[in-house]
Design a protein around this motif. Sequence first.
Motif, PDB file in Angstrom:
ATOM      1  N   GLU A  32       0.823  -1.209   0.000  1.00  0.00           N
ATOM      2  CA  GLU A  32       0.000   0.000   0.000  1.00  0.00           C
ATOM      3  C   GLU A  32       0.854   1.254   0.000  1.00  0.00           C
ATOM      4  N   ARG A  33       0.255   2.321  -0.472  1.00  0.00           N
ATOM      5  CA  ARG A  33       0.916   3.619  -0.499  1.00  0.00           C
ATOM      6  C   ARG A  33       1.199   4.052   0.929  1.00  0.00           C
ATOM      7  N   LYS A  34       2.373   4.592   1.141  1.00  0.00           N
ATOM      8  CA  LYS A  34       2.728   5.099   2.451  1.00  0.00           C
ATOM      9  C   LYS A  34       2.144   6.495   2.595  1.00  0.00           C
ATOM     10  N   VAL A  35       1.322   6.679   3.602  1.00  0.00           N
ATOM     11  CA  VAL A  35       0.664   7.962   3.822  1.00  0.00           C
ATOM     12  C   VAL A  35       1.589   8.833   4.659  1.00  0.00           C
ATOM     13  N   THR A  36       1.885  10.011   4.148  1.00  0.00           N
ATOM     14  CA  THR A  36       2.719  10.939   4.904  1.00  0.00           C
ATOM     15  C   THR A  36       1.806  11.907   5.639  1.00  0.00           C
TER      16      THR A  36
END
Length: 102
Positions: A78-82
């Motif tokens: 999954e996309r890493k949420v910043t």
Amino acid sequence: MIVVLFALMYFLMIRPQKKQEQKRKEQLSKIKKGDQVVTIGRLHGVVDEVNESEKTVTLDCDGIYLVFDLNAVAQVSERKVTPEVKPDESETKDDSKENEDK
């Protein structure tokens, strides 16, 4: 005896394989822009576009855009949420006081 052998073979070989294939199909159907993926050729990239009608995915690999078949995706992370950086209230108050003084 033969029936027991087939039942054992089903539960030890066929059923786990079907579950694994179902999990993979579910994972591929949930791919979205920004997900990090690894292809079967061990190429790492970020999903730029998913074309459901042609069953292709466009990957951004350090500025190079490559089009792959969805089946070429081996692993999806999954996309890493910043987290968004919000200014502290104290900094905002200090800035407004400085503007008032000027």
